[in-house]
Design a protein around this motif. Structure first.
Motif, short mmCIF file in Angstrom:
data_model
loop_
_atom_site.label_atom_id
_atom_site.label_comp_id
_atom_site.label_asym_id
_atom_site.label_seq_id
_atom_site.Cartn_x
_atom_site.Cartn_y
_atom_site.Cartn_z
N GLY A 179 -4.53 11.28 -5.47
CA GLY A 179 -3.37 10.44 -5.20
C GLY A 179 -3.28 9.96 -3.79
N SER A 180 -4.33 10.24 -2.96
CA SER A 180 -4.18 9.90 -1.54
C SER A 180 -4.64 8.51 -1.22
CB SER A 180 -4.97 10.91 -0.69
OG SER A 180 -6.35 10.85 -1.01
N GLY A 181 -5.39 7.86 -2.12
CA GLY A 181 -5.97 6.57 -1.79
C GLY A 181 -4.96 5.50 -1.48
N PRO A 182 -4.03 5.15 -2.38
CA PRO A 182 -3.14 4.03 -2.14
C PRO A 182 -2.09 4.29 -1.10
CG PRO A 182 -2.82 4.94 -4.35
CD PRO A 182 -3.89 5.71 -3.72
N ALA A 183 -1.82 5.55 -0.78
CA ALA A 183 -0.74 5.84 0.16
C ALA A 183 -1.22 5.95 1.58
CB ALA A 183 -0.05 7.14 -0.25
N GLU A 221 3.46 11.63 3.91
CA GLU A 221 2.79 10.42 4.40
C GLU A 221 3.23 9.19 3.61
OE1 GLU A 221 -0.01 12.25 1.34
OE2 GLU A 221 1.33 12.94 2.96
N GLN A 222 3.49 9.39 2.30
CA GLN A 222 3.99 8.27 1.50
C GLN A 222 5.39 7.87 1.95
OE1 GLN A 222 3.73 10.04 -2.36
NE2 GLN A 222 1.66 9.28 -2.77
N ARG A 223 6.21 8.86 2.26
CA ARG A 223 7.58 8.58 2.69
C ARG A 223 7.59 7.82 4.01
NH1 ARG A 223 9.13 13.35 2.53
NH2 ARG A 223 9.18 13.89 4.73
N LEU A 224 6.74 8.23 4.96
CA LEU A 224 6.69 7.54 6.25
C LEU A 224 6.20 6.11 6.09
CD1 LEU A 224 5.24 10.37 8.52
CD2 LEU A 224 7.58 9.49 8.51
N ASP A 225 5.19 5.92 5.24
CA ASP A 225 4.67 4.57 5.02
C ASP A 225 5.71 3.70 4.32
OD1 ASP A 225 2.45 2.53 4.71
OD2 ASP A 225 2.96 2.91 2.61
N PHE A 226 6.40 4.29 3.34
CA PHE A 226 7.45 3.55 2.62
C PHE A 226 8.54 3.10 3.57
CE2 PHE A 226 11.61 3.85 0.48
CZ PHE A 226 11.47 2.81 -0.43
N ALA A 227 9.01 3.99 4.46
CA ALA A 227 10.06 3.64 5.41
C ALA A 227 9.58 2.55 6.37
CB ALA A 227 10.51 4.87 6.18
N VAL A 283 13.26 3.72 -3.96
CA VAL A 283 12.39 4.90 -3.93
C VAL A 283 11.82 5.18 -5.32
CG1 VAL A 283 12.34 7.39 -3.56
CG2 VAL A 283 13.56 5.93 -1.95
N GLU A 284 12.65 5.06 -6.34
CA GLU A 284 12.16 5.29 -7.71
C GLU A 284 11.08 4.29 -8.08
OE1 GLU A 284 15.53 5.14 -10.23
OE2 GLU A 284 16.48 6.94 -9.39
N ARG A 285 11.27 3.04 -7.71
CA ARG A 285 10.27 2.02 -8.01
C ARG A 285 8.98 2.27 -7.24
NH1 ARG A 285 13.39 -3.33 -6.75
NH2 ARG A 285 11.42 -4.28 -7.33
N GLU A 286 9.10 2.72 -5.99
CA GLU A 286 7.90 3.05 -5.22
C GLU A 286 7.17 4.22 -5.83
OE1 GLU A 286 5.20 2.92 -1.82
OE2 GLU A 286 6.42 1.52 -2.98
N ALA A 287 7.90 5.22 -6.31
CA ALA A 287 7.27 6.37 -6.95
C ALA A 287 6.53 5.95 -8.22
CB ALA A 287 8.32 7.43 -7.25
N ARG A 288 7.15 5.06 -9.01
CA ARG A 288 6.48 4.58 -10.22
C ARG A 288 5.24 3.78 -9.88
NH1 ARG A 288 11.89 3.47 -11.92
NH2 ARG A 288 11.61 1.25 -11.45
N ARG A 289 5.32 2.98 -8.82
CA ARG A 289 4.15 2.19 -8.41
C ARG A 289 3.01 3.10 -7.99
NH1 ARG A 289 1.50 0.54 -4.18
NH2 ARG A 289 2.84 1.71 -2.75
N LEU A 290 3.32 4.14 -7.22
CA LEU A 290 2.29 5.06 -6.78
C LEU A 290 1.70 5.83 -7.96
CD1 LEU A 290 3.94 6.41 -3.51
CD2 LEU A 290 1.98 4.89 -3.68
N ALA A 291 2.57 6.21 -8.90
CA ALA A 291 2.07 6.93 -10.07
C ALA A 291 1.12 6.05 -10.88
CB ALA A 291 3.24 7.40 -10.94
N THR A 292 1.46 4.77 -11.03
CA THR A 292 0.59 3.84 -11.75
C THR A 292 -0.72 3.67 -11.02
OG1 THR A 292 2.53 2.66 -12.58
CG2 THR A 292 0.42 1.51 -12.70
N THR A 293 -0.66 3.57 -9.69
CA THR A 293 -1.87 3.42 -8.89
C THR A 293 -2.75 4.65 -9.02
OG1 THR A 293 -0.64 2.04 -7.34
CG2 THR A 293 -2.73 2.94 -6.58
N ASP A 294 -2.13 5.84 -8.97
CA ASP A 294 -2.89 7.08 -9.10
C ASP A 294 -3.58 7.15 -10.46
OD1 ASP A 294 -2.09 7.75 -6.60
OD2 ASP A 294 -0.54 9.19 -7.22
N SER A 295 -2.88 6.72 -11.52
CA SER A 295 -3.47 6.75 -12.86
C SER A 295 -4.67 5.81 -12.94
CB SER A 295 -2.42 6.34 -13.90
OG SER A 295 -1.33 7.25 -13.89
#
Length: 305
Positions: free
Chosen positions: A98-102, A27-33, A67-79
């Motif tokens: 981890g489902s909230g921001p995505a 779901e994160q990948r589809l939203d990112f695209a 993609v790496e920057r998006e992953a870091r952003r999501l990780a920060t959001t999850d934290s």
């Protein structure tokens, strides 16, 4: 022309989605695209020029880096979400931290009561609650490079002449060196332009055979005219490149023939002697001009981005 521009965008987004496999959830990948394509279309501004679209995509940089920057952003959001979530906060056993921001309320356009505060750290939201997409390459990725340029630094090859040609030459060792663009990709995306270059090369190769004329026109000239028509009608090249590449054979034939023929006259001046020398070298100069024009057009096609 519109189809070529759309294909460039689709190829870029597809490469980003491929790079996101194994890095982002589905779901994160589809939203990112989806957000990536929306941002690209906003930057393109409705332009149908493939060259302009390619320049916009080049500003976005390597899709894998996004993609790496998006992953870091999501990780920060999850934290941040995990830190704010404690006993009695309403997070049930069926809720994924981890489902909230995505998904759902984490996006701009979700229920206002459940959105993170605008500008909060790690939320990815800018002023007014608008979701920020990672800045394009010109904004952040190469900020040190721009600073180095202002100080007169020459430690990087970006912006140097023929950088696109060097990237193409490097593609066999490192496919990422050309951002996914190499000779095979160009052939697939620009078959008509490649066909025009082949026709121009064929016109030059027919010169030594001395074929009988078609009506009053030499066969190489007829073939050159066909290739030139395709080049001039193409919108993948800028107008200057089209006229320069297609006109190089005639410049070689006329100007080169006159100059070299005049130099070969030697000690026997006269119009008849000059014309004899002109006809002797003009065909060769036509071939040289064609080669230079084709090389220039091919380079400009490879250096589209």
């Amino acid at each position: 022309m519109r189809e070529r521009a759309d294909q460039l965008v689709l190829n870029y987004v597809s490469r980003a989605a491929d790079a996101a496999h194994g890095v982002l959830r589905s779901e994160q990948r589809l939203d990112f695209a989806r957000r990536l394509r929306a941002r690209i279309e906003a930057e393109v501004g409705g332009s149908e020029n493939p060259r302009a679209v390619a320049k916009v995509l080049d500003r976005f940089g390597d899709p894998a880096a996004l993609v790496e920057r998006e992953a870091r952003r999501l990780a920060t959001t999850d934290s941040a979400t995990d830190s704010a979530t404690g006993p009695g906060s309403g997070t049930g056993p069926g809720t994924s931290p981890g489902s909230g921001p995505a998904t759902g309320a984490g996006f701009a356009g979700g229920p206002a009561a459940t959105r993170p505060a605008a500008g909060a750290p790690g939320t990815g939201l800018g002023p007014g609650g608008t979701r920020r997409f990672p800045a394009v390459r010109d904004d952040t990725l190469h900020a040190p490079h721009r600073a180095g340029q202002q100080r007169g630094s020459r430690s990087t090859s970006l912006g140097l002449p023929f950088a696109g040609l060097r990237r193409v030459a490097m593609s066999t060792a490192n496919p990422m060196a050309t951002g996914g663009r190499d000779a095979r990709t160009v052939v697939k995306e620009h078959p008509r332009e490649i066909g025009a270059l082949v026709i121009l090369v064929a016109a030059a190769l027919l010169v030594p055979f001395g074929l009988p004329s078609l009506a009053i026109f030499p066969v190489p000239l007829v073939v050159w005219a066909a290739g030139t028509a395709v080049v001039l009608l193409s919108e993948s090249w800028e107008a200057r490149d089209r006229f320069l590449g297609a006109g190089a054979p005639l410049l070689g034939y006329a100007v080169g023939g006159v100059l070299v023929g005049g130099l070969r006259v030697g000690a026997e001046p006269g119009f008849d002697t000059f014309m004899t020398e002109f006809w002797a070298v003009s065909g060769t100069m036509f071939m040289i001009g064609t080669g230079l024009g084709v090389v220039w057009l091919a380079y400009r096609l490879l250096d589209l981005t």
